[in-house]
Write a protein that holds these residues in place. Structure first.
Motif, PDB file in Angstrom:
ATOM      1  N   GLN A 155      34.292  34.862  44.851  1.00  0.00           N
ATOM      2  CA  GLN A 155      35.558  35.318  44.280  1.00  0.00           C
ATOM      3  C   GLN A 155      36.312  34.156  43.621  1.00  0.00           C
ATOM      4  O   GLN A 155      36.276  33.023  44.089  1.00  0.00           O
ATOM      5  N   ASP A 159      41.223  36.566  42.496  1.00  0.00           N
ATOM      6  CA  ASP A 159      40.706  37.730  43.219  1.00  0.00           C
ATOM      7  C   ASP A 159      40.890  37.563  44.723  1.00  0.00           C
ATOM      8  O   ASP A 159      41.202  38.530  45.438  1.00  0.00           O
ATOM      9  N   SER A 163      43.040  39.930  47.061  1.00  0.00           N
ATOM     10  CA  SER A 163      42.367  40.644  48.157  1.00  0.00           C
ATOM     11  C   SER A 163      43.139  40.514  49.470  1.00  0.00           C
ATOM     12  O   SER A 163      42.982  41.328  50.380  1.00  0.00           O
TER      13      SER A 163
END
Length: 241
Positions: A155, A159, A163
């Motif tokens: 990631q 991201d 998340s």
């Protein structure tokens, strides 16, 4: 980091040898080399404000007391006298204290002879209290992101942050508030500081140190140091002494 490094310093082979032969001046020279390097290095990374002062205390306890009972020396002696000592042992010094105007970080070495006598070399970093700003509790989550995000993750940071349920734009703003720097920039500086510790205190190769500290390779680490006008060849190496 300061506490960890001064403890490592006291356990290096050349320190034990210097103590055995009572060559305490050699220890002071090496310690000064390391402390001066760290001070200049961290200043170049802009992690220390210009107003930070560095003061050194070098000599035997009795001489230092005669010179004026400096508060820093009194704090050091209290710290040293609380530790159990053994023959030919060098004690690491690491303490923090405040006075009405400043905060102090003190690191160094002491070789006690008894509770009143011995040899001391300490470095006192003094930071004016009026430079200290409280970090709001609601931005401290960025420290958790810094600790939990690893280079090997697939990631991106964006991201990864999202998340965790955070807005990335707010995260970037909060990094500036918490670290005084952007996330990637601050993280790179932390990697560089860890790499410097490995260069000084281990016999790992520069290539091994680069991989250990999350650089893509040696060339990537080299470029990071050059960008901050730091030469890898000027970093002292003590592990092989």
């Amino acid at each position: 980091m300061a506490e960890q490094n001064i403890s490592i310093f006291c356990n290096l082979n050349f320190v034990k040898s210097a103590v055995f032969f009572s060559d305490l001046q050699e220890l002071s020279i090496r310690l000064k080399t390391v402390s001066d390097y760290y001070f200049n290095f961290i200043t170049k990374l802009e992690l220390l404000p210009d107003q930070v002062l560095k003061k050194e205390y070098i000599g035997h306890y009795d001489n230092l007391y005669i010179k004026g009972h400096e508060p820093t020396v009194a704090h050091i002696m209290q710290n040293v006298n609380q530790k159990k000592t053994y023959n030919n042992e060098v004690l690491p010094i690491h303490l923090r204290y405040t006075d009405p105007l400043k905060m102090h970080l003190v690191v160094g070495i002491a070789r006690p002879e008894d509770r009143r006598n011995g040899y001391l070399h300490a470095i006192d970093l003094c930071l004016p209290k009026d430079l200290i700003r409280n970090v709001p509790a609601n931005v401290l989550y960025v420290k958790d992101i810094l600790d939990s995000y690893t280079t090997g993750q697939k990631q991106t940071v964006k991201d990864f942050v999202e998340s965790k349920g955070y807005n990335y734009s707010h995260f970037q703003r909060d990094c500036k508030i918490c670290f005084g720097d952007a996330f990637y920039s601050f993280r790179l500086k932390m990697n560089m500081m860890n790499a410097v510790g490995d260069i000084i205190f281990t016999d790992l190769s520069l290539k091994e140190i680069a991989f250990k500290n999350n650089f893509l390779d040696y060339a990537n680490m080299y470029k990071a140091f050059v960008r901050h006008e730091v030469s890898l060849t000027c970093i002292p190496r003590l592990a092989n002494l």
